[in-house]
Design a protein around this motif. Structure first.
Motif, PDB file in Angstrom:
ATOM      1  N   PRO A  87       0.714  -1.187  -0.146  1.00  0.00           N
ATOM      2  CA  PRO A  87       0.097   0.018  -0.117  1.00  0.00           C
ATOM      3  C   PRO A  87       0.768   1.197   0.057  1.00  0.00           C
ATOM      4  N   TRP A 348      -6.610   2.369   0.332  1.00  0.00           N
ATOM      5  CA  TRP A 348      -6.032   1.081   0.007  1.00  0.00           C
ATOM      6  C   TRP A 348      -6.771  -0.192   0.571  1.00  0.00           C
ATOM      7  N   THR A 352      -8.610  -3.469  -2.068  1.00  0.00           N
ATOM      8  CA  THR A 352      -7.778  -4.842  -1.677  1.00  0.00           C
ATOM      9  C   THR A 352      -8.610  -5.814  -1.467  1.00  0.00           C
TER      10      THR A 352
END
Length: 358
Positions: A87, A348, A352
Motif C-alpha cells: 500500500p 487502500w 484490496t
C-alpha cells in the motif's frame, strides 16, 4: 525488575455479535452533536455486510471488537498476499506512526514509520489510565459501573491552567462511566489523578500498576510517570501504543465512551471530545494528546470497507507531530496528518481483495 511476562493467549478468530480545553495538553474542539448511544456487550465480528451496516457513529461503539481478528499493515502479522502491491499511504513526514488493519495481510507490507524511540505521550497516557481502571473495575454490559465520589482535590485542581481539566463538585457521586467520560472526552487531568487515588489509594501506587500493565502487554519502550501525561517523562513509542490500542478496544464500555462527541455529566459543564475527526472517514475513536514537549499525538480507530464491501477495522497511532510549537499547534498538526493517513488507509482497503485472516 518485573518477572518474565506470561505470553497472552492467542486471539480468537471470531467473536459473537455484540449489541470523541482551555490550555495545557489538549486544545478544546467545537461542540458537536452527541451520537446515539450504543449497547455494550461482547466485541462484534471483523466482517460486517453492507446490508447490516449501521451509522459510523454507532459503529464506533461496537465495531472495534473486530480487532480480535488480526492481519497487519505494520508488517508484524498476517499471512498470504492479498494484493501484488504494497500500500502507498499518506505517512506523516515526521514523528512516528504505526497502523493495524483487521483481517488483511500484504506481502512486503510497510512497517512502522519513524524511529521507534520513546517520546512524550501527553494525554494519550489517559488510555492506559482507563485501561487499568476498566481492568480492575469492569463495567458490565448495559451497566454504568462502580459509584465514585468526587474528592476535594479533584475539585480544587479543576482550575489548574497548566493542563486540560474539568470542573467537578466535591462530594458528588458519579458512575464509573460518567467519570470515564470526563477523563477521555475533554481529557481532564484532575480526573485522571482522582481515578488513580480511587483505584490504588495513591497516585504513585496507580502509576506502578500502569507500568506493570505495560510490561504485561509487551510495551518494552514505555515508561509511565503519571496518570495524566502532564509529566514529559511519561514516554512511549507508536508500536507500543498500538499494542495498548488493540487490547483496550476490546472493551465495549471503552469503545462506546471514546466514540462520543459530547457528554453531559451532573455537576460539570457539557464536555466535548478533543478528537474532532470523529465521524469523518469512518473514524470512531480514540484519544488525542498534545503538549509542547510531545507535540501532537493521536491514537485513532476507523472502519474501512474492503473490495468486497465488508467493513474492516483499522487502528493507528501517530506521535510527535510539531513538537516544541505549543499544544494547540501540535494538536492541529496531528489531526491534519492523521486525517490524510486515515483517508489513504481506507482507499487502500477499498481496493484490496480480502485474503486470509489471522
Amino acid at each position: 525488575m518485573y518477572p518474565a511476562r506470561t505470553p497472552a493467549p492467542p486471539e480468537p478468530h471470531r467473536v459473537p455479535h455484540g449489541p470523541a480545553p482551555a490550555s495545557g495538553q489538549d486544545a478544546a474542539p467545537a461542540a458537536a452533536p452527541d451520537p446515539a448511544p450504543a449497547a455494550e456487550g461482547p466485541p462484534p465480528p471483523a466482517r460486517v455486510r453492507r446490508s447490516r451496516r449501521i451509522s459510523a457513529a454507532v459503529a464506533g461503539t461496537v465495531a472495534l471488537g473486530a480487532l480480535v481478528t488480526l492481519g497487519a499493515v505494520t508488517g508484524t502479522g498476517g499471512h498470504g498476499p492479498v494484493s501484488p502491491q504494497s500500500p502507498s499511504l499518506a505517512w506523516p513526514a515526521e514523528g512516528q506512526t504505526s497502523i493495524h488493519v483487521a483481517g488483511l495481510g500484504v506481502r512486503n507490507a510497510p512497517g512502522p514509520r519513524g524511529a521507534q524511540k520513546p517520546v512524550p505521550l501527553a494525554s494519550v497516557t489517559k488510555v492506559m489510565t482507563a485501561y487499568v481502571i476498566l481492568r480492575d473495575h469492569p463495567i458490565p454490559p448495559g451497566g454504568t459501573g462502580s459509584r465514585i465520589t468526587v474528592d476535594a482535590r479533584a475539585a480544587q485542581e479543576s482550575s489548574l491552567g497548566a493542563e486540560s481539566t474539568v470542573a467537578v463538585e466535591a462530594g458528588r457521586r458519579l458512575s464509573e462511566r460518567q467519570v470515564l467520560e470526563l477523563l477521555l472526552l475533554p481529557s481532564a487531568g484532575n480526573i485522571a489523578r482522582m481515578l488513580a487515588r480511587w483505584d490504588a489509594g495513591t497516585e504513585e501506587a496507580f502509576v506502578a500498576k500502569m507500568n506493570r500493565a505495560a510490561h504485561d502487554l509487551g510495551m518494552a519502550n514505555t515508561t509511565y510517570r503519571d496518570s495524566s501525561g502532564i509529566d514529559p517523562a511519561t514516554v512511549s513509542t507508536s508500536q507500543d501504543q498500538l499494542k495498548l490500542a488493540r487490547k483496550v478496544m476490546r472493551d465495549a464500555a471503552f469503545r462506546s465512551v471514546v466514540a462520543e462527541r459530547e457528554a453531559h455529566v451532573p455537576g460539570s459543564p457539557p464536555v466535548h471530545n478533543t478528537n474532532t475527526l470523529l465521524g469523518e472517514d469512518g473514524v470512531i475513536g480514540v484519544k488525542t494528546g498534545s503538549s509542547s514537549p510531545a507535540g501532537g499525538n493521536l491514537m485513532w480507530a476507523a472502519t474501512a470497507p474492503d473490495h468486497d464491501g465488508d467493513d474492516r477495522l483499522a487502528v493507528g497511532v501517530v506521535l510527535h507531530q510539531k513538537p516544541g510549537t505549543g499544544s494547540e499547534n501540535g494538536l492541529r498538526a496531528v489531526l491534519a496528518t492523521s486525517r490524510s493517513l486515515i483517508a489513504s488507509v481506507r482507499h487502500w482497503v477499498a481496493t484490496t481483495t480480502p485474503g486470509t485472516t489471522r
